[in-house]
Design a protein around this motif. Structure first.
Motif, PDB file in Angstrom:
ATOM      1  N   LEU A 133       7.678 -23.148 -52.632  1.00 27.26           N
ATOM      2  CA  LEU A 133       9.123 -23.346 -52.600  1.00 27.26           C
ATOM      3  C   LEU A 133       9.812 -22.585 -53.728  1.00 27.26           C
ATOM      4  CD1 LEU A 133      11.596 -24.755 -51.420  1.00 27.26           C
ATOM      5  CD2 LEU A 133      11.091 -26.732 -52.877  1.00 27.26           C
ATOM      6  N   GLU A 134       9.231 -22.697 -54.940  1.00 28.04           N
ATOM      7  CA  GLU A 134       9.898 -22.032 -56.058  1.00 28.04           C
ATOM      8  C   GLU A 134       9.910 -20.516 -55.882  1.00 28.04           C
ATOM      9  OE1 GLU A 134       5.646 -23.118 -57.339  1.00 28.04           O
ATOM     10  OE2 GLU A 134       7.312 -23.957 -56.160  1.00 28.04           O
ATOM     11  N   VAL A 135       8.778 -20.015 -55.307  1.00 26.08           N
ATOM     12  CA  VAL A 135       8.735 -18.573 -55.047  1.00 26.08           C
ATOM     13  C   VAL A 135       9.744 -18.200 -53.965  1.00 26.08           C
ATOM     14  CG1 VAL A 135       7.291 -16.668 -54.234  1.00 26.08           C
ATOM     15  CG2 VAL A 135       6.339 -18.386 -55.787  1.00 26.08           C
ATOM     16  N   GLN A 136       9.822 -19.038 -52.950  1.00 23.15           N
ATOM     17  CA  GLN A 136      10.766 -18.752 -51.869  1.00 23.15           C
ATOM     18  C   GLN A 136      12.208 -18.818 -52.364  1.00 23.15           C
ATOM     19  OE1 GLN A 136       9.609 -21.595 -48.881  1.00 23.15           O
ATOM     20  NE2 GLN A 136       8.044 -20.228 -47.998  1.00 23.15           N
ATOM     21  N   VAL A 137      12.494 -19.781 -53.307  1.00 25.73           N
ATOM     22  CA  VAL A 137      13.845 -19.867 -53.858  1.00 25.73           C
ATOM     23  C   VAL A 137      14.169 -18.604 -54.649  1.00 25.73           C
ATOM     24  CG1 VAL A 137      15.300 -21.087 -55.517  1.00 25.73           C
ATOM     25  CG2 VAL A 137      13.904 -22.380 -53.897  1.00 25.73           C
ATOM     26  N   ILE A 138      13.192 -18.187 -55.497  1.00 25.87           N
ATOM     27  CA  ILE A 138      13.422 -16.964 -56.280  1.00 25.87           C
ATOM     28  C   ILE A 138      13.593 -15.771 -55.350  1.00 25.87           C
ATOM     29  CG2 ILE A 138      12.338 -15.375 -57.908  1.00 25.87           C
ATOM     30  CD1 ILE A 138      10.996 -17.814 -59.212  1.00 25.87           C
ATOM     31  N   VAL A 139      12.706 -15.697 -54.349  1.00 32.17           N
ATOM     32  CA  VAL A 139      12.812 -14.581 -53.410  1.00 32.17           C
ATOM     33  C   VAL A 139      14.149 -14.625 -52.681  1.00 32.17           C
ATOM     34  CG1 VAL A 139      11.848 -13.623 -51.285  1.00 32.17           C
ATOM     35  CG2 VAL A 139      10.326 -14.328 -53.117  1.00 32.17           C
ATOM     36  N   LEU A 140      14.592 -15.855 -52.330  1.00 33.86           N
ATOM     37  CA  LEU A 140      15.875 -15.984 -51.638  1.00 33.86           C
ATOM     38  C   LEU A 140      17.013 -15.502 -52.529  1.00 33.86           C
ATOM     39  CD1 LEU A 140      17.505 -16.962 -49.197  1.00 33.86           C
ATOM     40  CD2 LEU A 140      17.526 -19.254 -50.213  1.00 33.86           C
ATOM     41  N   LEU A 141      16.955 -15.920 -53.809  1.00 35.64           N
ATOM     42  CA  LEU A 141      17.999 -15.463 -54.737  1.00 35.64           C
ATOM     43  C   LEU A 141      17.962 -13.948 -54.891  1.00 35.64           C
ATOM     44  CD1 LEU A 141      17.751 -18.229 -57.495  1.00 35.64           C
ATOM     45  CD2 LEU A 141      19.523 -17.969 -55.746  1.00 35.64           C
ATOM     46  N   LEU A 142      16.741 -13.395 -54.999  1.00 36.84           N
ATOM     47  CA  LEU A 142      16.625 -11.944 -55.107  1.00 36.84           C
ATOM     48  C   LEU A 142      17.167 -11.257 -53.857  1.00 36.84           C
ATOM     49  CD1 LEU A 142      13.098 -11.582 -56.758  1.00 36.84           C
ATOM     50  CD2 LEU A 142      15.331 -11.211 -57.826  1.00 36.84           C
ATOM     51  N   ILE A 143      16.881 -11.884 -52.727  1.00 34.94           N
ATOM     52  CA  ILE A 143      17.379 -11.299 -51.480  1.00 34.94           C
ATOM     53  C   ILE A 143      18.902 -11.339 -51.446  1.00 34.94           C
ATOM     54  CG2 ILE A 143      17.483 -11.650 -48.978  1.00 34.94           C
ATOM     55  CD1 ILE A 143      14.576 -12.551 -49.094  1.00 34.94           C
ATOM     56  N   ILE A 144      19.456 -12.498 -51.924  1.00 35.44           N
ATOM     57  CA  ILE A 144      20.923 -12.600 -51.951  1.00 35.44           C
ATOM     58  C   ILE A 144      21.512 -11.540 -52.870  1.00 35.44           C
ATOM     59  CG2 ILE A 144      22.834 -14.076 -52.662  1.00 35.44           C
ATOM     60  CD1 ILE A 144      21.167 -16.483 -51.749  1.00 35.44           C
ATOM     61  N   VAL A 145      20.889 -11.404 -54.084  1.00 33.35           N
ATOM     62  CA  VAL A 145      21.372 -10.384 -55.014  1.00 33.35           C
ATOM     63  C   VAL A 145      21.228  -8.997 -54.407  1.00 33.35           C
ATOM     64  CG1 VAL A 145      20.941  -9.306 -57.262  1.00 33.35           C
ATOM     65  CG2 VAL A 145      20.921 -11.797 -57.048  1.00 33.35           C
ATOM     66  N   LEU A 146      20.068  -8.758 -53.812  1.00 30.45           N
ATOM     67  CA  LEU A 146      19.820  -7.450 -53.200  1.00 30.45           C
ATOM     68  C   LEU A 146      20.815  -7.168 -52.080  1.00 30.45           C
ATOM     69  CD1 LEU A 146      18.083  -4.915 -52.952  1.00 30.45           C
ATOM     70  CD2 LEU A 146      16.562  -6.196 -51.435  1.00 30.45           C
ATOM     71  N   ILE A 147      21.037  -8.202 -51.253  1.00 29.58           N
ATOM     72  CA  ILE A 147      21.981  -8.012 -50.145  1.00 29.58           C
ATOM     73  C   ILE A 147      23.387  -7.758 -50.681  1.00 29.58           C
ATOM     74  CG2 ILE A 147      23.099  -9.182 -48.206  1.00 29.58           C
ATOM     75  CD1 ILE A 147      20.449 -10.551 -47.644  1.00 29.58           C
ATOM     76  N   SER A 148      23.760  -8.561 -51.732  1.00 25.86           N
ATOM     77  CA  SER A 148      25.090  -8.349 -52.327  1.00 25.86           C
ATOM     78  C   SER A 148      25.212  -6.947 -52.895  1.00 25.86           C
ATOM     79  CB  SER A 148      25.341  -9.394 -53.419  1.00 25.86           C
ATOM     80  OG  SER A 148      25.277 -10.698 -52.890  1.00 25.86           O
ATOM     81  N   SER A 149      24.152  -6.523 -53.607  1.00 23.02           N
ATOM     82  CA  SER A 149      24.177  -5.175 -54.178  1.00 23.02           C
ATOM     83  C   SER A 149      24.250  -4.122 -53.080  1.00 23.02           C
ATOM     84  CB  SER A 149      22.928  -4.949 -55.035  1.00 23.02           C
ATOM     85  OG  SER A 149      22.856  -5.896 -56.073  1.00 23.02           O
ATOM     86  N   PRO A 205       0.130 -23.830 -49.749  1.00 20.94           N
ATOM     87  CA  PRO A 205       0.711 -22.562 -49.281  1.00 20.94           C
ATOM     88  C   PRO A 205       0.143 -21.385 -50.065  1.00 20.94           C
ATOM     89  CG  PRO A 205       2.211 -23.633 -50.788  1.00 20.94           C
ATOM     90  CD  PRO A 205       1.022 -24.556 -50.656  1.00 20.94           C
ATOM     91  N   PHE A 206       0.229 -20.204 -49.507  1.00 21.07           N
ATOM     92  CA  PHE A 206       0.028 -18.994 -50.281  1.00 21.07           C
ATOM     93  C   PHE A 206       1.132 -18.919 -51.338  1.00 21.07           C
ATOM     94  CE2 PHE A 206      -2.133 -17.736 -46.295  1.00 21.07           C
ATOM     95  CZ  PHE A 206      -3.342 -17.315 -46.838  1.00 21.07           C
ATOM     96  N   TRP A 207       0.906 -18.072 -52.358  1.00 20.10           N
ATOM     97  CA  TRP A 207       1.897 -18.026 -53.438  1.00 20.10           C
ATOM     98  C   TRP A 207       3.282 -17.672 -52.902  1.00 20.10           C
ATOM     99  CZ3 TRP A 207       4.649 -13.640 -54.326  1.00 20.10           C
ATOM    100  CH2 TRP A 207       4.138 -12.439 -53.810  1.00 20.10           C
ATOM    101  N   TRP A 208       3.279 -16.858 -51.856  1.00 22.03           N
ATOM    102  CA  TRP A 208       4.589 -16.474 -51.336  1.00 22.03           C
ATOM    103  C   TRP A 208       5.200 -17.555 -50.441  1.00 22.03           C
ATOM    104  CZ3 TRP A 208       0.065 -13.915 -49.745  1.00 22.03           C
ATOM    105  CH2 TRP A 208      -0.339 -14.179 -48.463  1.00 22.03           C
ATOM    106  N   GLN A 209       4.404 -18.600 -50.146  1.00 16.81           N
ATOM    107  CA  GLN A 209       4.933 -19.693 -49.343  1.00 16.81           C
ATOM    108  C   GLN A 209       5.410 -20.864 -50.198  1.00 16.81           C
ATOM    109  OE1 GLN A 209       1.340 -20.182 -46.937  1.00 16.81           O
ATOM    110  NE2 GLN A 209       2.466 -19.507 -45.121  1.00 16.81           N
TER     111      GLN A 209
END
Length: 947
Positions: free
Chosen positions: A727-743, A721-725
């Motif tokens: 799994l660990e990057v996607q998990v971090i991005v997902l967590l960031l998205i969750i935090v961002l959405i919560s914020s 995968p590309f770096w953004w594809q």
């Protein structure tokens, strides 16, 4: 009978030739071998050609691969799918699967590379001798040492024995650092040995410039005296124990059962100088020459022609007879074929007589129909005339014969049918005396109900037991007309016609077909033969077409749209693609399982079970090439593919060399496909835009109607995968998205609260502004803009309200109207602006002079109104005061050129019914004041006004 059609001479092989016109890089084929994966390899002076049964792939000069010069002299296949390549300029390299491992250069042209049983490397070098390189590890060898200082051409070893060398000075046995010369009896000791090999018994076979020899470890014996003066270029034993000899100018020879047969340029070899020989895993013999390569193989069909004793090659009819033989009618006579050899069937038969038809009889005789001499009877080699034009036939051209189940003889000619009853009486059936659709009768057959079927040039008819002829209209299917042959089974009659294979349903009396609409590529079919193995064999001018029996019924019944087929022709060993028809039987089958077909070049014979055995052969399948976005991938070294792969192409091949074009494939990409994907004859699988992940590509192959081989050819790979594809990057991005959405949610909630407060404040503010605006509008609607006094509307409301409130004591409510005298002169003399100043001056004075509860208003123009509470006398005093006060006002704009005075009329409300009456009375009083000279106060006096 299975032994009857074994090959008895070398010419019985089916031969095919490849030259540079068919893809070879060069016509001189120096060496041939086959690697474990199934590929065939050819060494030429323009590189190494790899063959997969359909096409050649060239490997030429490439220093990275270790091919230092295009000229390749030798090829050797060794364990674990290795291919050794040796050639000009000392090039030595080994290929294993997709990888190449260059070796240290030899000291000259490499004539042979040999790997012994201990995996050591031996190299025969032109003009130098033999060099030994000890094995170190896979594809790695130690420093070489010379073990023989004589020009060497070939090396060989039997099992774990000694290594032998064919050299310029004879044959040597090599052992360690020593060598032993093998003497050839009757020859000079320095006689050149060109080639050596071992037979299955361990005898050393020697090809020399003076014949061929065999060495059993004790003595040397010569092969065949007729070869003693021939330059033998090679010697090999095939799987059947036959010895093959290559010569320098006589072609290739085969020694079998003490019989020596030659193949040369007269009978198929592309060039008489033989350079190489090889037998592949399927038993085919490959012969490399200076003019191309010849392949000899056992084809599915065996062809019997005039070289095998057949009287003429243009075969018209064939009939199985006792002893597993065939009686064959050709354009030049009648022959018997027995074991692949033909001989005349009768010495007394007329020469050059064309035989058109054959049929058996219950008496054991064979009916023979000719083109010019009518009908004969054949038995045990003897021919007896039976019928001709002189004895009742309408024509001597007999194309169909049948002896039916009750002993009647039916003879079909080009001028009708003759029925011969059991008592010898004859009856002519033709168009003139019956419903026969045409006099040109090609085929006659009998069904299970004893009805006789006639195939003619204009359709088909049947003759029932009541001597009636019924015509069956076959033109309803694609305009069918000619009927060349029948196959009859319970309930159905199959017909070979000029519009394909037709089926007549006896119960439904319905015609259906299997022709071009169902996918058959031809219209005209001459014969239909059932092999009792589940297939119909259909003959035509373009070869034989094999279709499934059940599938044919399904197509005819409308349950299947198209039909699969196999095609057989000259490439399968048939004498000709033109399989003849127009007379019967032109094809036949025997109880022993053989089928024979009349062709334009002899009789073609096949045993369908041999095809079945071939189809059950487990085909080796290889991956030939893998490219990702146009870049070649080595699957041995590249299990991971970079990210962003748009197109992945995988080329594969089933490595069979007998009927390569018929191989079928199926593929499956695990991780992407759930089911196998049928590819037909397509040898490329292509995938686009595969997502990142792990995959396994599998391919399986088979012959038609055969079983799919168990696919052990796989390619495991992973698309990164590309770096953004990841799994660990996607998990971090997902967590960031969750935090961002919560914020964002929290921020939004707070923002909404702030907005709510702000909106509430804005609502209050806007409400206040609207209230103030409303009040302003209200105020403006009740106030005169020039004077800031109440306007007429506000004054009316005031008068109306006060009038109502004062109604019980109206005598205390008064209304005065004040008019500025001669105001028009002010506007005319001083301008309207000065007039406005005069009005404001008067207004200010009135506003200051009138107090509550009295009210002053601008009535319009230069008029003002005053509401006065009090008695009539009090009202008069106020009006008089106002009159005097205004007269004292000074207006600078008038420049003392105009005397400012007013006229005032007032009235008391006593006696008024409403406030409009009060206004009218005040207005009348004002009018009176103006009439009396202005600058005065007048009171309304009803008697005086109206008296």
């Amino acid at each position: 009978m299975s032994h009857l059609y074994a090959f008895t001479k070398v010419n019985d092989y089916f031969m095919e030739v490849w030259t540079s016109h068919q893809g070879l890089p060069h016509n001189s084929v120096n060496a041939i071998t086959q690697t474990d994966d199934g590929y065939l390899w050819f060494a030429t002076w323009e590189g190494v050609a790899r063959y997969n049964g359909l096409s050649f792939t060239l490997f030429s000069r490439d220093e990275q691969k270790g091919i230092v010069d295009a000229g390749v002299r030798t090829l050797t296949a060794s364990e674990n799918n290795r291919l050794w390549v040796g050639g000009a300029r000392g090039g030595v390299t080994v290929r294993q699967s997709f990888s190449w491992f260059p070796q240290t250069l030899a000291q000259g042209l490499v004539n042979h590379v040999f790997v012994d049983h201990q995996r050591n490397l031996w190299i025969a070098v032109e003009g130098e001798g033999v060099f030994f390189r000890p094995f170190l590890s896979d594809n790695e060898y130690g420093p070489e040492k010379k073990v023989l200082n004589i020009a060497t051409y070939r090396l060989a070893q039997f099992e774990k024995g000694s290594v032998f060398a064919a050299t310029k000075q004879g044959v040597y046995k090599l052992s360690g650092n020593s060598s032993e010369h093998i003497s050839l009896p009757g020859l000079p000791s320095d006689t050149r040995a060109n080639y050596i090999s071992f037979d299955h018994a361990g005898n050393l076979l020697i090809a020399s410039v003076l014949g061929a020899w065999r060495y059993d470890g004790v003595e040397v014996k010569r092969y065949r005296n007729e070869l003693s003066n021939e330059v033998i270029t090679l010697i090999e034993e095939d799987d059947e124990g036959r010895i093959w000899f290559g010569t320098i100018d006589k072609g290739i020879a085969r020694l079998s059962l003490k019989q020596l047969d030659f193949i040369n340029t007269d009978n198929g070899l592309p060039n008489n100088r033989v350079l190489s020989w090889f037998q592949d895993a399927e038993g085919s013999i490959w012969v490399g020459t200076n003019g191309g390569v010849l392949r000899l193989r056992s084809a599915p069909f065996m062809s019997v022609n005039k070289f095998d004793g057949l009287l003429g090659e243009f075969t018209r009819t064939v009939l199985p007879i006792s002893g597993g033989r065939f009686l064959v009618g050709t354009s030049e006579g009648l022959s018997i074929v027995d074991g692949g050899v033909a001989k005349p069937s009768s010495a007394s038969f007329l020469s050059q007589q064309s035989v058109l038809s054959l049929a058996p009889s219950t008496s054991g005789k064979i009916y023979v129909g000719t083109q010019r001499s009518g009908l004969y009877e054949w038995q045990n080699g003897g021919l007896t005339p039976r019928l001709s034009v002189e004895s009742g036939l309408p024509s001597n051209e007999v194309r169909a014969i049948l002896e039916d189940s009750v002993g009647r003889l039916w003879v079909g000619t080009v001028n009708g049918v003759v029925l011969v009853t059991r008592d010898g009486k004859t009856k002519l059936i033709n168009q003139a005396n019956s419903n026969l659709p045409d006099d040109y009768v090609i085929a006659i057959s009998e069904d299970q109900r004893g009805r006789i079927w006639f195939g003619t040039a204009e359709g088909v008819a049947l003759y029932d037991r009541l001597n009636n002829i019924e015509v069956v209209d076959i033109s309803v299917y694609e305009g069918a007309q000619y009927v060349f042959g029948f196959y009859i089974e319970p309930g159905f009659v199959w017909m070979a016609t000029d519009r394909g294979l037709l089926r007549y349903d006896v119960l439904k009396k319905r015609i259906d077909g299997v022709g071009k609409p169902a996918g058959l590529p031809i219209d005209k079919i001459f014969q239909v033969v059932y092999d009792h193995l589940g297939s119909f064999w259909l003959t035509s001018n373009r070869g034989i077409w094999k279709v499934g029996y059940v599938e044919a019924h399904r197509v005819a019944s409308g349950n299947l749209q198209t039909i699969d087929f196999e095609h057989f022709g000259e490439a399968d060993g048939m004498g000709s693609d033109q399989v003849n028809g127009g007379s019967t039987p032109a094809a036949a089958s025997t109880k022993g399982g053989y089928m024979a077909f009349a062709t334009a070049k002899g009789l073609s014979i096949i045993k369908p079970t041999s095809l079945k055995q071939l189809y059950q052969y487990r085909l080796p399948v290889v991956l030939e090439q893998i490219d990702a976005d146009g870049k070649l991938v080595n699957p041995d070294e590249t299990p991971e593919l970079g990210p962003g792969i748009n197109r992945l192409r995988i080329k594969f091949a089933g490595l069979s060399y007998i009927m390569s074009q018929r191989i079928q494939y199926q593929t499956k990409l695990t991780g992407f496909e759930e089911e196998w994907n049928y590819q037909g004859n397509q040898t490329i699988a292509e995938y686009t835009n595969l997502p990142p992940g792990k995959y396994e590509f599998r391919v399986s192959a088979r012959y038609p109607y055969g079983a799919w081989n168990d696919s052990n050819v796989t390619y495991h790979f992973e698309i990164l995968p590309f770096w953004w594809q990841r799994l660990e990057v996607q998990v971090i991005v997902l967590l960031l998205i969750i935090v961002l959405i919560s914020s964002m949610i929290i921020w939004r909630v707070n923002a909404l609260k702030r907005r709510q407060i702000y909106l509430a404040e804005q609502i209050d503010l806007k409400t206040q502004e609207l209230r103030e605006q409303s009040e302003l509008y209200e105020h403006q609607s009740r106030e005169d803009p020039l004077t800031a006094l109440s306007n007429r509307r506000a004054f009316d409301e005031k008068v109306r309200g006060d009038f109502i409130l004062a109604y019980p004591s109206l005598s205390k409510l008064n209304l005065a109207i004040i008019d500025i005298d001669h105001f028009k002169q002010v506007n005319d003399r001083f301008s309207h602006l000065v007039g406005d100043e005069v009005i404001k001056l008067v207004a200010d004075y009135l506003n200051e002079s009138i107090g509550e509860p009295n009210q002053v208003a601008r009535w319009g123009g230069e008029e003002f109104t005053v509401l006065i509470h009090g008695t009539q006398e009090e009202a008069r005093e106020i009006c008089q005061t106002l009159l005097n006060g205004i007269a004292q006002l000074e207006c600078p704009q008038l420049e003392n050129k105009f005397n400012l005075t007013v006229s005032i009329g007032y009235a008391n409300a006593l006696g008024c019914q409403d406030y409009q009456t009060l206004l009218k009375r005040a207005d009348q009083a004002l009018y009176a004041a103006k009439e009396k000279g202005r600058n005065r106060v007048e009171e309304f006096d009803e008697f005086r006004m109206y008296g």
